[in-house]
Design a protein around this motif. Structure first.
Motif, short mmCIF file in Angstrom:
data_model
loop_
_atom_site.label_atom_id
_atom_site.label_comp_id
_atom_site.label_asym_id
_atom_site.label_seq_id
_atom_site.Cartn_x
_atom_site.Cartn_y
_atom_site.Cartn_z
N ALA A 1 0.84 -1.19 0.00
CA ALA A 1 0.00 0.00 0.00
C ALA A 1 0.88 1.25 0.00
N PRO A 2 0.41 2.32 -0.62
CA PRO A 2 1.21 3.55 -0.67
C PRO A 2 1.32 4.20 0.71
N ASP A 3 2.32 5.03 0.84
CA ASP A 3 2.54 5.77 2.08
C ASP A 3 1.35 6.70 2.32
N PRO A 4 0.73 6.68 3.51
CA PRO A 4 -0.45 7.51 3.73
C PRO A 4 -0.17 9.01 3.76
N THR A 5 1.09 9.39 3.90
CA THR A 5 1.42 10.82 3.91
C THR A 5 1.85 11.32 2.55
N ALA A 6 1.86 10.45 1.54
CA ALA A 6 2.25 10.87 0.20
C ALA A 6 1.06 11.54 -0.47
N THR A 7 1.04 12.87 -0.47
CA THR A 7 -0.06 13.63 -1.04
C THR A 7 0.38 14.23 -2.37
N PRO A 8 -0.36 13.98 -3.45
CA PRO A 8 0.02 14.55 -4.74
C PRO A 8 -0.29 16.05 -4.78
N LEU A 9 0.64 16.82 -5.26
CA LEU A 9 0.46 18.26 -5.40
C LEU A 9 0.56 18.61 -6.88
N ASP A 10 -0.44 18.24 -7.63
CA ASP A 10 -0.36 18.49 -9.06
C ASP A 10 -1.31 19.59 -9.51
N GLY A 11 -2.57 19.32 -9.64
CA GLY A 11 -3.51 20.28 -10.21
C GLY A 11 -3.79 21.47 -9.32
N GLY A 12 -4.02 21.24 -8.04
CA GLY A 12 -4.39 22.34 -7.15
C GLY A 12 -3.29 23.37 -6.99
N ALA A 13 -2.08 22.91 -6.82
CA ALA A 13 -0.97 23.85 -6.61
C ALA A 13 -0.70 24.67 -7.88
N SER A 14 -0.79 24.05 -9.04
CA SER A 14 -0.54 24.81 -10.27
C SER A 14 -1.65 25.81 -10.54
N LEU A 15 -2.91 25.46 -10.22
CA LEU A 15 -4.00 26.42 -10.39
C LEU A 15 -3.86 27.58 -9.42
N LEU A 16 -3.44 27.30 -8.20
CA LEU A 16 -3.24 28.35 -7.22
C LEU A 16 -2.11 29.28 -7.65
N LEU A 17 -1.04 28.73 -8.16
CA LEU A 17 0.07 29.54 -8.64
C LEU A 17 -0.35 30.40 -9.83
N ALA A 18 -1.08 29.81 -10.78
CA ALA A 18 -1.53 30.56 -11.95
C ALA A 18 -2.49 31.68 -11.57
N SER A 19 -3.38 31.43 -10.63
CA SER A 19 -4.31 32.48 -10.23
C SER A 19 -3.58 33.60 -9.49
N GLY A 20 -2.57 33.26 -8.70
CA GLY A 20 -1.78 34.30 -8.03
C GLY A 20 -1.02 35.17 -9.02
N ILE A 21 -0.47 34.56 -10.05
CA ILE A 21 0.23 35.33 -11.08
C ILE A 21 -0.74 36.22 -11.83
N ALA A 22 -1.92 35.69 -12.16
CA ALA A 22 -2.93 36.48 -12.88
C ALA A 22 -3.39 37.67 -12.04
N LEU A 23 -3.59 37.46 -10.75
CA LEU A 23 -4.01 38.55 -9.87
C LEU A 23 -2.91 39.61 -9.77
N GLY A 24 -1.68 39.19 -9.66
CA GLY A 24 -0.57 40.14 -9.61
C GLY A 24 -0.45 40.96 -10.88
N LEU A 25 -0.62 40.32 -12.03
CA LEU A 25 -0.56 41.05 -13.30
C LEU A 25 -1.71 42.05 -13.42
N LYS A 26 -2.88 41.66 -12.98
CA LYS A 26 -4.04 42.56 -13.02
C LYS A 26 -3.80 43.78 -12.15
N LYS A 27 -3.25 43.56 -10.96
CA LYS A 27 -2.98 44.69 -10.07
C LYS A 27 -1.90 45.61 -10.65
#
Length: 68
Positions: A33-59
């Protein structure tokens, strides 16, 4: 009004971010069985980063528009 909407959106996101039962965690006697603390950080982290960049550019654009 925006802050109320943002607060409500964050509260709804917190309620939906609960752990799922039987999500493939380690079972007794299952060493493969996989390690229970192994959490994938794929889609959510990249969307959060992209939205932060977009907000910064808008400002920045709004600040330059006001300076003219």
């Amino acid at each position: 009004m925006k802050s109320l909407f943002l607060t409500a959106a964050c509260a709804l996101a917190l309620f939906s971010a609960r752990a799922q039962p039987a999500s493939g965690g380690p079972a007794p006697g299952n060493p493969a069985a996989p390690d229970p603390t192994a959490t994938p950080l794929d889609g959510g982290a990249s969307l959060l980063l992209a939205s932060g960049i977009a907000l910064g550019l808008k400002k920045l654009r709004n600040r330059r528009k006001l300076a003219r």
